[in-house]
Design an enzyme around this catalytic site. Structure first.
Site, PDB file in Angstrom:
ATOM      1  N   LYS A  79      12.325 -20.247 -78.862  1.00 50.81           N
ATOM      2  CA  LYS A  79      11.360 -19.654 -77.932  1.00 50.81           C
ATOM      3  C   LYS A  79      12.133 -19.269 -76.682  1.00 50.81           C
ATOM      4  O   LYS A  79      13.174 -19.854 -76.376  1.00 50.81           O
ATOM      5  CB  LYS A  79      10.298 -20.713 -77.577  1.00 50.81           C
ATOM      6  CG  LYS A  79       8.994 -20.140 -77.095  1.00 50.81           C
ATOM      7  CD  LYS A  79       8.066 -19.790 -78.249  1.00 50.81           C
ATOM      8  CE  LYS A  79       6.832 -19.091 -77.739  1.00 50.81           C
ATOM      9  NZ  LYS A  79       5.904 -18.714 -78.804  1.00 50.81           N
TER      10      LYS A  79
ATOM     11  N   GLY B 158     -14.993 -17.679 -80.351  1.00 55.43           N
ATOM     12  CA  GLY B 158     -14.032 -16.660 -79.922  1.00 55.43           C
ATOM     13  C   GLY B 158     -13.937 -15.518 -80.913  1.00 55.43           C
ATOM     14  O   GLY B 158     -13.417 -15.668 -82.020  1.00 55.43           O
TER      15      GLY B 158
ATOM     16  N   GLY C 284     -12.211 -12.577 -80.704  1.00 60.73           N
ATOM     17  CA  GLY C 284     -11.170 -11.675 -80.208  1.00 60.73           C
ATOM     18  C   GLY C 284     -10.478 -10.969 -81.368  1.00 60.73           C
ATOM     19  O   GLY C 284     -11.083 -10.701 -82.405  1.00 60.73           O
TER      20      GLY C 284
ATOM     21  N   VAL D 136      -8.367 -11.948 -83.570  1.00 57.97           N
ATOM     22  CA  VAL D 136      -8.370 -12.672 -84.843  1.00 57.97           C
ATOM     23  C   VAL D 136      -9.797 -13.027 -85.256  1.00 57.97           C
ATOM     24  O   VAL D 136     -10.201 -12.794 -86.405  1.00 57.97           O
ATOM     25  CB  VAL D 136      -7.500 -13.948 -84.746  1.00 57.97           C
ATOM     26  CG1 VAL D 136      -7.548 -14.722 -86.056  1.00 57.97           C
ATOM     27  CG2 VAL D 136      -6.061 -13.593 -84.396  1.00 57.97           C
TER      28      VAL D 136
ATOM     29  N   TYR E 127     -12.787 -11.834 -84.703  1.00 60.65           N
ATOM     30  CA  TYR E 127     -13.697 -10.805 -85.230  1.00 60.65           C
ATOM     31  C   TYR E 127     -13.299 -10.400 -86.653  1.00 60.65           C
ATOM     32  O   TYR E 127     -14.152 -10.262 -87.534  1.00 60.65           O
ATOM     33  CB  TYR E 127     -13.750  -9.567 -84.317  1.00 60.65           C
ATOM     34  CG  TYR E 127     -14.905  -8.676 -84.725  1.00 60.65           C
ATOM     35  CD1 TYR E 127     -16.189  -8.904 -84.224  1.00 60.65           C
ATOM     36  CD2 TYR E 127     -14.741  -7.661 -85.663  1.00 60.65           C
ATOM     37  CE1 TYR E 127     -17.275  -8.149 -84.641  1.00 60.65           C
ATOM     38  CE2 TYR E 127     -15.820  -6.890 -86.088  1.00 60.65           C
ATOM     39  CZ  TYR E 127     -17.076  -7.139 -85.571  1.00 60.65           C
ATOM     40  OH  TYR E 127     -18.156  -6.396 -85.987  1.00 60.65           O
TER      41      TYR E 127
END
Ligand code: NAD
Length: 349
Positions: free
Chosen positions: A80, A184, A186, A188, A190
């Site tokens: 990362k 949620g 959003g 993903v 939906y």
């Protein structure tokens, strides 16, 4: 600030600090483990209060990527990077190009991609100085449709496959008539709702913004509820697709669902809540296993792959979850802890 005795230090292979005076870039790359392959993980730009906070984040997130890649059966390790600065105010093309130089200096041990505060356009600037980037060039989409570089469709498909496997394990049924509460709607959430609707599931949805709720109500026949009502619904599945820590002391008291399967990262406010869920008979699909569709997507975009290979790889999420569930029962151990053990067996091999 110390690294080797930092509380998040976990035998990371390489931690590099970069200071580019000309552009003002200050960044850290952490490579946690490369036993399975080069490390992959997004670059996050955030207004950290100080460099210790940035170090904390990069050490923790890079470790998480090792576990995620191992459980997704990828020939990748975990890494990362973080850039210190406010992405709305402090970002510049020079800093992104300098970040590309920094990534390149690790010689391929770390491959970067998007994360909070970093968009495709930023990665493209980094790519001027390094080939070690993912998520900029989209060639395939898991369903054969036109690829646009957004990993959310792959993530949503993986969560759908994983949710289906979890329901099959818990209730011995397919998704017809299964009641699913999605927190949620959003990128993903939906898309997940669309897949579930197609398979005959009954949807309950919430979000803090109304637009997608109206769409889900009209197009998918979803029942819309207020954000604080989503936990206590009389449903079969709770699917956290918003922020982290959806499973916390308050929601644990309210949940009636028999399965938790969603896209959000860090769904358990505490690792120990996995055992509480097991005691309550709630089947938890570990977050980093079920939401790996996006990282599988990025992997296939970098390889000489095909849409079919990508789709088959994403569908393995269901088999992996089934292995975790079976072992959780035989070892009498929470599913999140079983996933950690299995990942460690894979990357320490
Ligand atoms: P998104 O920002 O598009 O969607 C999140 C949605 O949650 C938004 O519509 C937001 O309004 C809503 N929300 C926020 N707080 C809420 C609350 N208290 N109650 C109800 N709704 C709330 O994000 P996304 O890309 O859909 O990702 C969803 C989750 O999945 C995130 O936790 C993300 O880290 C994780 N995830 C995403 C991907 C990906 O490919 N996008 C991959 C792995 C994991």
């Amino acid at each position: 600030m110390s690294v080797f005795d930092h509380k998040e230090f976990d035998d990371h292979e390489h931690v590099a600090f970069f200071n580019d005076k000309a552009s003002g870039l200050q960044a850290i790359i952490a490579v946690h483990n490369t036993n399975l392959g080069p490390s992959l993980g997004g670059c996050r730009m955030w207004a950290y209060q100080n460099s210790d906070e940035a170090l904390n984040d990069v050490l923790r997130l890079s470790r998480g990527m090792t576990y995620k890649a191992a459980m997704a059966d990828l020939k990748l390790g975990g890494g990362k990077s973080v850039i210190i600065g406010n992405p709305r105010k402090d970002k510049s093309a020079e800093k992104m190009r300098a970040m590309g130089q920094f990534v390149d200096s690790l010689g391929g041990k770390y491959i970067t991609a998007e994360d909070s505060g970093i968009a495709v356009a930023d990665i493209q600037l980094m790519a001027e100085n390094t080939a070690y980037v993912g998520g900029v060039e989209a060639k395939y989409r898991y369903d054969g449709g036109p690829a646009d570089g957004n990993p959310a469709p792959s993530t949503a498909y993986g969560v759908f496959v994983g949710l289906e496997a979890s329901v099959r394990h818990k209730f011995g049924s397919d998704l017809r008539g299964v009641r699913v509460a999605i927190q949620g709607l959003g990128h993903v959430g939906y898309r997940l709702a669309e897949h579930l609707h197609q398979q005959g599931a009954k949807l309950y949805v919430t979000d803090i913004f109304p637009e997608s709720l109206e769409k889900a109500s009209q197009n998918l026949g979803a029942n819309v509820v207020a954000p604080d009502e989503i936990f206590a619904l009389d449903v079969d599945v709770f699917s956290p697709c918003a922020l982290g820590a959806a499973v916390n002391t308050s929601s644990l008291m309210q949940l009636k669902a028999g399965v938790i399967a969603g896209a959000a990262n860090n769904q358990l406010a505490e690792e120990a809540y996995g055992e509480i869920l097991r005691d309550k008979g709630i089947l938890y699909a570990p977050d980093y296993v079920i939401n790996a569709g996006g990282v599988i997507d990025i992997y296939h975009q970098r390889m000489l792959s095909t849409a079919d290979a990508m789709r088959a790889h994403i569908e393995k999420i269901g088999d992996t979850l089934e292995q975790i569930f079976v072992r959780s029962e035989s070892d009498r151990l929470a599913t999140n802890l079983v996933a950690n053990k299995m990942a460690e067996e894979r990357f320490n091999r």
